[in-house]
Motif scaffolding. Structure first.
Motif, PDB file in Angstrom:
ATOM      1  N   HIS A  69       0.843  -1.208   0.000  1.00 48.36           N
ATOM      2  CA  HIS A  69       0.000   0.000   0.000  1.00 48.36           C
ATOM      3  C   HIS A  69       0.875   1.254   0.000  1.00 48.36           C
ATOM      4  N   PHE A  70       1.914   1.248   0.824  1.00 43.75           N
ATOM      5  CA  PHE A  70       2.799   2.408   0.929  1.00 43.75           C
ATOM      6  C   PHE A  70       3.502   2.708  -0.388  1.00 43.75           C
ATOM      7  N   TYR A  71       4.102   1.685  -0.985  1.00 41.23           N
ATOM      8  CA  TYR A  71       4.838   1.906  -2.229  1.00 41.23           C
ATOM      9  C   TYR A  71       3.903   2.288  -3.368  1.00 41.23           C
ATOM     10  N   LEU A  72       2.694   1.717  -3.373  1.00 44.37           N
ATOM     11  CA  LEU A  72       1.705   2.111  -4.383  1.00 44.37           C
ATOM     12  C   LEU A  72       1.337   3.581  -4.198  1.00 44.37           C
ATOM     13  N   GLY A  73       1.198   4.007  -2.937  1.00 41.76           N
ATOM     14  CA  GLY A  73       0.933   5.418  -2.664  1.00 41.76           C
ATOM     15  C   GLY A  73       2.035   6.315  -3.181  1.00 41.76           C
ATOM     16  N   ASN A  74       3.290   5.860  -3.037  1.00 40.08           N
ATOM     17  CA  ASN A  74       4.408   6.664  -3.538  1.00 40.08           C
ATOM     18  C   ASN A  74       4.352   6.855  -5.049  1.00 40.08           C
ATOM     19  N   VAL A  75       3.958   5.787  -5.760  1.00 38.58           N
ATOM     20  CA  VAL A  75       3.855   5.908  -7.222  1.00 38.58           C
ATOM     21  C   VAL A  75       2.742   6.887  -7.583  1.00 38.58           C
ATOM     22  N   TYR A  76       1.607   6.780  -6.909  1.00 41.51           N
ATOM     23  CA  TYR A  76       0.527   7.745  -7.158  1.00 41.51           C
ATOM     24  C   TYR A  76       1.020   9.176  -6.906  1.00 41.51           C
ATOM     25  N   LYS A  77       1.749   9.361  -5.808  1.00 41.18           N
ATOM     26  CA  LYS A  77       2.241  10.703  -5.481  1.00 41.18           C
ATOM     27  C   LYS A  77       3.199  11.205  -6.553  1.00 41.18           C
ATOM     28  N   ASN A  78       4.075  10.314  -7.044  1.00 37.94           N
ATOM     29  CA  ASN A  78       5.011  10.701  -8.103  1.00 37.94           C
ATOM     30  C   ASN A  78       4.281  11.141  -9.365  1.00 37.94           C
ATOM     31  N   LYS A  79       3.103  10.577  -9.577  1.00 39.59           N
ATOM     32  CA  LYS A  79       2.308  10.919 -10.751  1.00 39.59           C
ATOM     33  C   LYS A  79       1.423  12.142 -10.511  1.00 39.59           C
ATOM     34  N   GLY A  80       1.500  12.716  -9.315  1.00 44.70           N
ATOM     35  CA  GLY A  80       0.678  13.872  -8.991  1.00 44.70           C
ATOM     36  C   GLY A  80      -0.737  13.527  -8.584  1.00 44.70           C
ATOM     37  N   LEU A  81      -0.992  12.241  -8.315  1.00 43.41           N
ATOM     38  CA  LEU A  81      -2.327  11.774  -7.914  1.00 43.41           C
ATOM     39  C   LEU A  81      -2.369  11.727  -6.387  1.00 43.41           C
ATOM     40  N   ILE A  82      -2.559  12.889  -5.780  1.00 39.94           N
ATOM     41  CA  ILE A  82      -2.374  13.005  -4.339  1.00 39.94           C
ATOM     42  C   ILE A  82      -3.484  12.297  -3.559  1.00 39.94           C
ATOM     43  N   ASN A  83      -4.739  12.434  -3.996  1.00 42.43           N
ATOM     44  CA  ASN A  83      -5.831  11.781  -3.252  1.00 42.43           C
ATOM     45  C   ASN A  83      -5.689  10.257  -3.223  1.00 42.43           C
ATOM     46  N   PRO A  84      -5.417   9.590  -4.367  1.00 40.22           N
ATOM     47  CA  PRO A  84      -5.173   8.145  -4.293  1.00 40.22           C
ATOM     48  C   PRO A  84      -3.950   7.799  -3.452  1.00 40.22           C
ATOM     49  N   ALA A  85      -2.933   8.649  -3.479  1.00 46.42           N
ATOM     50  CA  ALA A  85      -1.739   8.397  -2.653  1.00 46.42           C
ATOM     51  C   ALA A  85      -2.112   8.412  -1.175  1.00 46.42           C
ATOM     52  N   ILE A  86      -2.863   9.419  -0.765  1.00 51.59           N
ATOM     53  CA  ILE A  86      -3.266   9.508   0.642  1.00 51.59           C
ATOM     54  C   ILE A  86      -4.110   8.301   1.037  1.00 51.59           C
ATOM     55  N   ALA A  87      -4.976   7.864   0.138  1.00 55.67           N
ATOM     56  CA  ALA A  87      -5.812   6.694   0.430  1.00 55.67           C
ATOM     57  C   ALA A  87      -4.946   5.460   0.685  1.00 55.67           C
ATOM     58  N   GLU A  88      -3.883   5.288  -0.102  1.00 56.75           N
ATOM     59  CA  GLU A  88      -3.000   4.140   0.098  1.00 56.75           C
ATOM     60  C   GLU A  88      -2.206   4.271   1.392  1.00 56.75           C
ATOM     61  N   TYR A  89      -1.755   5.474   1.711  1.00 57.62           N
ATOM     62  CA  TYR A  89      -1.032   5.669   2.967  1.00 57.62           C
ATOM     63  C   TYR A  89      -1.953   5.367   4.157  1.00 57.62           C
ATOM     64  N   ARG A  90      -3.202   5.786   4.050  1.00 57.10           N
ATOM     65  CA  ARG A  90      -4.151   5.491   5.132  1.00 57.10           C
ATOM     66  C   ARG A  90      -4.373   3.987   5.277  1.00 57.10           C
ATOM     67  N   SER A  91      -4.452   3.300   4.150  1.00 58.57           N
ATOM     68  CA  SER A  91      -4.610   1.840   4.202  1.00 58.57           C
ATOM     69  C   SER A  91      -3.404   1.205   4.876  1.00 58.57           C
ATOM     70  N   SER A  92      -2.224   1.679   4.525  1.00 58.80           N
ATOM     71  CA  SER A  92      -1.011   1.163   5.142  1.00 58.80           C
ATOM     72  C   SER A  92      -1.030   1.363   6.650  1.00 58.80           C
ATOM     73  N   LEU A  93      -1.457   2.555   7.082  1.00 55.61           N
ATOM     74  CA  LEU A  93      -1.459   2.874   8.505  1.00 55.61           C
ATOM     75  C   LEU A  93      -2.585   2.172   9.256  1.00 55.61           C
ATOM     76  N   ARG A  94      -3.678   1.847   8.594  1.00 54.03           N
ATOM     77  CA  ARG A  94      -4.733   1.063   9.257  1.00 54.03           C
ATOM     78  C   ARG A  94      -4.199  -0.323   9.611  1.00 54.03           C
ATOM     79  N   ILE A  95      -3.357  -0.856   8.740  1.00 52.58           N
ATOM     80  CA  ILE A  95      -2.802  -2.188   8.975  1.00 52.58           C
ATOM     81  C   ILE A  95      -1.665  -2.112   9.998  1.00 52.58           C
ATOM     82  N   ASN A  96      -0.825  -1.103   9.880  1.00 52.88           N
ATOM     83  CA  ASN A  96       0.308  -0.935  10.794  1.00 52.88           C
ATOM     84  C   ASN A  96       0.414   0.536  11.194  1.00 52.88           C
TER      85      ASN A  96
END
Length: 306
Positions: free
Chosen positions: A117-144
């Protein structure tokens, strides 16, 4: 101004050390030699291929790393950690879309893979897709919830969206757990800088420098704040300290040249400062030939000096 967020992105690849005799260890000069040897002796085992991939990754030989991970997948298909490692290699090769596909494959196998989830969020962020990036970071943090890489990345994503208070909240959560994280103090300084609270920004940059005295970005950003307040001597000192550590940083060089130029104007056209300004603009252009601000300012100084 050098305000790029420095994210804590620790690449966590599988590294499993097997037991070995003392005599064999004497023959292993480095990880690449070690795991190449193990692969030859145990070509049917999964773990040596993972570790061989990591050894290649560490020395930035990404195609051999990819080959090693692909061989691991042949032994055990659809293993999430292997797919994540391939994604990291793809990112290093500048293949973000392929990296994204690997992270998604890993999540199709295990939705609770917080690093995927974290690394997928980083790719979204690199592409300028900030909302999907935040969603992936939140998923990562829900798990850990204690995965600080994701929390720091989410803080920077909030800053990119202009959600400064949310970013500050995330950075402070990290510091409650790891108060010696200089990168987080630095990011917090940037957040307060953007928020228009320069004193608080300086305080946090200094915290970063207490932990890591040679932190060029923190020195440079502090220099900018002092320069914007007209404290040019202090700014010049900080820019020069930053350049002792990172001598080819064009933004710091440009800011230093501007400070020399402004100091010269204040002092009644002090020629030695004009020379320093021109020399520093020249250094900027050696590193960044297309820097129009440096070109125009240097040309104006030379024209005025005729």
């Amino acid at each position: 101004m050098n305000r790029s967020i420095e994210l804590i992105i620790l690449i966590s690849l599988l590294l499993i050390y097997g037991s070995a005799t003392y005599q064999r260890n004497l023959a292993w000069k480095d990880d690449l030699t070690l795991w190449s040897d193990v692969v030859k002796k145990s070509p049917e085992k999964l773990r040596p291929y993972h570790n061989l991939g990591l050894a290649y990754f560490d020395i930035e030989q990404y195609r051999p790393a990819l080959s090693a991970y692909r061989r691991a997948l042949e032994i055990k298909p659809y293993l999430p950690k292997t797919l994540v490692n391939i994604g990291l290699v793809r990112e290093k090769m500048g293949q973000d879309d392929l990296a994204m596909a690997e992270y998604k494959k890993a999540l199709n196998v295990d939705q609770n893979d917080y690093k995927a989830h974290f690394y997928l969020g980083n790719v979204y962020k690199n592409k300028g897709l900030i909302n999907p990036a935040i969603a992936e970071y939140r998923s990562s943090l829900r798990i850990n919830p204690y995965f600080l890489d994701a929390r720091n990345a989410m803080g920077s994503a909030y800053l990119n969206q202009g959600l400064t208070d949310s970013a500050i909240s995330e950075f402070r959560k990290i510091l409650r757990i790891t108060p010696d994280s200089e990168k987080t103090w630095y990011n917090l300084g940037i957040a307060y800088d953007i928020k228009g609270m320069p004193e608080e920004a300086i305080r946090n940059y200094k915290k970063a420098l207490d932990i890591r005295p040679g932190y060029p970005e923190a020195l440079s950003n502090m220099g900018f704040i002092y320069a914007s307040r007209g404290r040019l001597d202090k700014a010049i000192t900080l820019f020069k300290r930053a350049l002792e550590i990172a001598p080819e940083e064009p933004i710091t060089l440009l800011n230093l040249a501007i400070c020399y130029e402004q100091s010269a104007m204040r002092g009644g056209q002090r020629p030695e400062l004009i020379v320093k300004a021109v020399e520093t603009y020249q250094k900027v252009l050696e590193i960044d030939p297309g820097n129009m601000q440096a070109k125009e300012r240097m040309a104006r100084l030379r024209e005025n000096g005729k």
